[in-house]
Design an enzyme around this catalytic site. Structure first.
Site, PDB file in Angstrom:
ATOM      1  N   LYS A 168       2.376 -13.702  47.231  1.00 48.13           N
ATOM      2  CA  LYS A 168       1.871 -14.179  48.519  1.00 48.13           C
ATOM      3  C   LYS A 168       2.013 -15.693  48.548  1.00 48.13           C
ATOM      4  O   LYS A 168       1.250 -16.413  47.926  1.00 48.13           O
ATOM      5  CB  LYS A 168       0.403 -13.799  48.745  1.00 48.13           C
ATOM      6  CG  LYS A 168      -0.037 -14.029  50.208  1.00 48.13           C
ATOM      7  CD  LYS A 168      -1.494 -14.327  50.374  1.00 48.13           C
ATOM      8  CE  LYS A 168      -1.841 -15.776  50.164  1.00 48.13           C
ATOM      9  NZ  LYS A 168      -1.250 -16.712  51.157  1.00 48.13           N
ATOM     10  N   GLU A 199      -4.755 -21.832  37.948  1.00 48.10           N
ATOM     11  CA  GLU A 199      -4.471 -23.264  37.854  1.00 48.10           C
ATOM     12  C   GLU A 199      -5.046 -23.881  39.119  1.00 48.10           C
ATOM     13  O   GLU A 199      -4.495 -23.736  40.210  1.00 48.10           O
ATOM     14  CB  GLU A 199      -2.967 -23.501  37.728  1.00 48.10           C
ATOM     15  CG  GLU A 199      -2.616 -24.915  37.310  1.00 48.10           C
ATOM     16  CD  GLU A 199      -2.275 -25.788  38.491  1.00 48.10           C
ATOM     17  OE1 GLU A 199      -3.155 -26.588  38.892  1.00 48.10           O
ATOM     18  OE2 GLU A 199      -1.166 -25.678  39.016  1.00 48.10           O
ATOM     19  N   CYS A 250      -1.407 -31.463  41.796  1.00 49.43           N
ATOM     20  CA  CYS A 250      -2.667 -31.206  41.093  1.00 49.43           C
ATOM     21  C   CYS A 250      -2.838 -32.102  39.877  1.00 49.43           C
ATOM     22  O   CYS A 250      -3.966 -32.349  39.440  1.00 49.43           O
ATOM     23  CB  CYS A 250      -2.757 -29.737  40.703  1.00 49.43           C
ATOM     24  SG  CYS A 250      -1.322 -29.147  39.779  1.00 49.43           S
TER      25      CYS A 250
END
Length: 478
Positions: free
Chosen positions: A173, A251, A285
């Protein structure tokens, strides 16, 4: 691959429908495509397809898996320019960075093609003469992969490659903002002749994201859910997976410290700051968020960084030559960044440069904030934009305490020429990855993952297969 795909890819077939959602260019708002808006029923259909394919793919030989992974790698590289163009159009990052992302994605298929040969078990010395003890690794089964918009191809590759190498099948997805590159990847898979159902891609809108995510979380046939995204969404998925007791690999968010000690080589620190802060417009990130600078270095650091930013950063359309800083991904992220800066200034932070939107769309000027302290949004929150926040320290233990003053623990960076300090600080930082005099730490050969609220599990490296396999113990009586 000349036609932009907009349908879901399920069981090797392109599945359309009446319900669609729009995908736009974040730089100019141009409509790129209307994409199939998958529902929970589509998700379950994809899971069923993956389940059927698993019965065959789980028995694939090592040479068969290696061949499949290397074909995907070669197809990605052959289509690099085309895929990079899709990434830049729907994500906004500069085209040169998008090309680098395609190459980075391909590297994971090379790496895990090699690791597929090294998914070893053990022979265990037996306590009894009439028993033989051993272990082997087997594929966990159908895996659901929820991927982010900031590195939409690389993060997909970092999950799919180990899954295929382990013998798993996938339901992907992609993020609502960047489904087109995931569907282009499905075309890559289709072109290589991979067994239908091994990889399935189900795009959906924000409106349908919760029901699709819930379907994947609650499905008992899905044995692993791997997610890259915000900590807030990760917590929701974690809770929803409890009923099916599936394995999770997450994560999540980061709030990386970037420490400059008195002995640091200033030129190296500036180079590292530019790379770790402004790649993908700060939407990474592992991007450095909290610049923790020694009091003896802060003026020199700020002056040098400001000059380097002014001399080298060009804000604009990622498709234009020379542009190296694109727009933020969407209105929500744009408004969030503006609020982080304004609320921090209200609490006492000072704007050295930037601090306001660009002249067009979701552009935001590269910014330096000084006098930032804990309790300000620019210190406490993951910035996810081109904003440098400067906090001053005087002692090593103070720097480490400031760095660890976060619920997140993904990556941390620091610069020093003191070897003893390098060892001490690297061991004391509460993060999963540390860069010492280096800000580019991501590579397929090394484990990627965090601690605390930044999640769990490792991607890449020899540890990257672990989440996708079950360790089975066999006791053979003689």
């Amino acid at each position: 691959m000349t036609t932009l795909k907009t349908e879901a890819f399920i069981g090797g077939q392109w599945v359309g429908g009446d319900s669609t959602f729009s995908v736009t260019n974040p730089y100019n708002g141009e409509l790129l495509a209307n994409v199939k808006d998958c529902s929970a029923s589509d998700a379950l259909q994809a899971v069923e397809s993956a389940g059927r394919a698993f019965e065959t793919w789980r028995t694939a030989t090592v040479p068969e898996k290696v061949s499949a992974l290397l074909k995907i790698k070669e197809e990605l590289l052959a289509r690099k320019d085309e895929l990079a163009l899709i990434i830049t159009k729907e994500n906004g990052k500069p085209l040169a960075e998008a090309k680098g992302e395609v190459a980075f994605a391909a590297s994971f298929f090379q790496w895990f093609a090699e690791e597929a040969r090294r998914s070893y078990g053990d022979v265990i010395p037996s306590p009894s003469g009439n028993k033989r003890l051993s272990t082997l690794r087997q594929p966990i089964g159908v895996v659901a992969l929820i991927t982010p918009w900031n590195f939409p191809l690389a993060m997909l590759a970092r999950k799919i490659a180990p899954a295929l190498a382990a013998g798993c099948t996938c339901v992907v997805k992609p993020a609502e903002d960047t489904p087109l590159i995931a569907l282009a990847f499905a075309q890559v898979v289709e072109n290589t002749g991979l067994l239908p159902g091994v990889v399935n891609v189900i795009p959906c809108s924000r409106r349908n994201a919760q029901e699709v995510g819930s379907a994947l979380c609650s499905s008992k046939e899905v044995r692993l859910l791997a997610f890259t995204g915000s900590t807030a969404v990760g917590k929701l998925l974690y809770a929803q997976c409890g009923g099916s007791l599936k394995r999770l690999a997450m994560e999540l968010g980061g709030n990386a410290p970037f420490i400059v000690f008195p002995s640091a080589d200033l030129s190296k620190a500036i180079e590292g700051a530019m790379t770790s802060k402004f790649r993908n417009t700060g939407q990474a990130c592992v991007a450095s968020n909290r610049f923790i600078i020694h009091s003896s270095m802060v003026d020199k650091f700020v002056d040098a960084l400001k000059k380097r930013m002014s001399d080298t950063l060009v804000l604009g359309d990622g498709l234009q030559d020379g542009v190296n800083l694109g727009p933020l991904i969407n209105e929500s992220q744009f408004q969030r960044l503006k609020e982080i800066v304004s609320r921090s200034v209200e609490k006492g932070a000072k704007v050295v440069c930037g601090g306001k939107p660009g002249k067009f769309s979701f552009l935001y000027e590269p910014t330096i904030l000084t006098d930032v302290t804990p309790g300000m949004p620019a210190f406490d929150e993951e910035i996810f934009g081109p904003v440098v926040s400067i906090t001053i320290f005087s002692r090593e233990d103070e720097a480490v305490a400031l760095a660890n003053k976060s619920e997140h623990g993904l990556a941390g960076f620091f610069y020093t020429e003191d070897l003893g300090q390098a060892v001490r600080v690297a061991e004391r930082l509460e993060v999963g990855m540390v860069g010492v005099n280096e800000s580019l730490v991501s590579t397929c050969e090394a484990p990627f993952g965090g601690v605390k609220m930044s999640g769990f599990g490792k991607e890449g490296s020899r540890h990257g297969l672990d989440d996708y396999t079950e360790l089975k113990y066999i006791c053979l009586g003689l």
